[in-house]
Motif scaffolding. Structure first.
Motif, short mmCIF file in Angstrom:
data_model
loop_
_atom_site.label_atom_id
_atom_site.label_comp_id
_atom_site.label_asym_id
_atom_site.label_seq_id
_atom_site.Cartn_x
_atom_site.Cartn_y
_atom_site.Cartn_z
N SER A 21 23.67 -77.24 -95.48
CA SER A 21 24.28 -77.48 -94.17
C SER A 21 25.75 -77.84 -94.30
O SER A 21 26.59 -77.37 -93.53
CB SER A 21 23.54 -78.60 -93.44
OG SER A 21 22.22 -78.22 -93.17
N ALA A 24 27.76 -74.72 -95.17
CA ALA A 24 27.94 -73.89 -93.98
C ALA A 24 29.00 -74.49 -93.05
O ALA A 24 29.90 -73.78 -92.59
CB ALA A 24 26.60 -73.72 -93.25
N ASN A 46 15.96 -72.31 -99.22
CA ASN A 46 17.30 -72.54 -98.66
C ASN A 46 18.32 -71.63 -99.32
O ASN A 46 19.15 -71.01 -98.65
CB ASN A 46 17.73 -74.00 -98.86
CG ASN A 46 16.88 -74.99 -98.11
OD1 ASN A 46 16.17 -74.65 -97.17
ND2 ASN A 46 16.93 -76.24 -98.54
N ALA A 49 18.00 -68.01 -98.22
CA ALA A 49 18.54 -67.77 -96.87
C ALA A 49 20.06 -67.72 -96.90
O ALA A 49 20.67 -66.85 -96.26
CB ALA A 49 18.06 -68.88 -95.92
N PHE A 50 20.69 -68.61 -97.65
CA PHE A 50 22.15 -68.64 -97.73
C PHE A 50 22.66 -67.40 -98.46
O PHE A 50 23.68 -66.83 -98.08
CB PHE A 50 22.59 -69.93 -98.42
CG PHE A 50 23.90 -70.48 -97.92
CD1 PHE A 50 24.13 -70.73 -96.58
CD2 PHE A 50 24.91 -70.79 -98.82
CE1 PHE A 50 25.34 -71.25 -96.13
CE2 PHE A 50 26.12 -71.31 -98.39
CZ PHE A 50 26.34 -71.54 -97.04
N ALA A 53 22.41 -64.37 -96.20
CA ALA A 53 23.50 -64.39 -95.22
C ALA A 53 24.83 -63.92 -95.82
O ALA A 53 25.78 -63.68 -95.10
CB ALA A 53 23.65 -65.80 -94.64
N ALA A 55 26.54 -65.74 -98.09
CA ALA A 55 27.38 -66.91 -98.34
C ALA A 55 27.26 -67.48 -99.74
O ALA A 55 28.02 -68.37 -100.11
CB ALA A 55 27.04 -68.00 -97.32
N ALA A 89 30.86 -65.82 -94.14
CA ALA A 89 29.40 -65.78 -93.96
C ALA A 89 28.83 -67.20 -93.90
O ALA A 89 27.91 -67.47 -93.12
CB ALA A 89 28.75 -64.98 -95.08
N ALA A 90 29.38 -68.10 -94.70
CA ALA A 90 28.92 -69.49 -94.67
C ALA A 90 29.20 -70.11 -93.31
O ALA A 90 28.33 -70.78 -92.73
CB ALA A 90 29.60 -70.30 -95.78
N PHE A 93 26.80 -68.99 -90.78
CA PHE A 93 25.47 -69.54 -91.01
C PHE A 93 25.32 -70.91 -90.33
O PHE A 93 24.21 -71.33 -89.99
CB PHE A 93 25.24 -69.67 -92.52
CG PHE A 93 23.83 -69.97 -92.92
CD1 PHE A 93 22.89 -68.95 -93.03
CD2 PHE A 93 23.44 -71.26 -93.23
CE1 PHE A 93 21.59 -69.22 -93.42
CE2 PHE A 93 22.14 -71.54 -93.63
CZ PHE A 93 21.21 -70.52 -93.72
N LYS A 95 25.24 -74.01 -87.80
CA LYS A 95 24.76 -74.23 -86.44
C LYS A 95 25.28 -75.59 -85.99
O LYS A 95 24.55 -76.59 -85.97
CB LYS A 95 23.22 -74.21 -86.38
CG LYS A 95 22.59 -72.96 -86.96
CD LYS A 95 22.84 -71.75 -86.08
CE LYS A 95 22.14 -70.52 -86.60
NZ LYS A 95 22.95 -69.64 -87.39
#
Length: 111
Positions: A21, A24, A46, A49-50, A53, A55, A89-90, A93, A95
């Motif tokens: 997190s 990102a 995790n 997923a990163f 994406a 990142a 990209a990070a 990602f 939110k």
């Protein structure tokens, strides 16, 4: 640590949710090395997923050594615009309003 993190062009770290997190939110590209003993393989998920994406690069703990680290950092740094694309990209990602949105949803159950 926050200053070093801010100044980094590439971060090499584990992949707990807090760390991912922060990467990102800061828009930092990373080489993620999931802790193999993490419960339910959550760090692996995790990192996947990163990486998906765009990142990060995922390197398994069993595959990480000094030579691999040098090779991957050199490859990423040499790629024309690669670190910048990973940083973008990070950021995508992230939110940033997720906590507020979760609180709003929870409040609908209380009132």
């Amino acid at each position: 640590m926050p200053v070093a993190f801010k100044e980094a062009d590439l971060v090499v770290c584990r992949s707990g949710m807090g760390t991912v997190s922060e990467l990102a939110a800061a828009g930092k590209p990373a080489i993620l090395v999931p802790l193999p003993t993490a419960s339910d393989q959550h760090q692996l998920h995790n990192a996947q997923a990163f990486e998906k994406a765009g990142a990060a690069l995922l390197v398994l703990d069993s595959e990480m050594n000094g030579r691999r680290l040098v090779d991957e950092v050199t490859r990423l740094a040499a790629g024309a615009g690669l670190l910048e694309k990973m940083a973008e990209a990070a950021r995508a990602f992230a939110k940033p309003a997720a906590a507020r949105r979760a609180a709003e949803i929870l409040e609908t159950f209380v009132h």
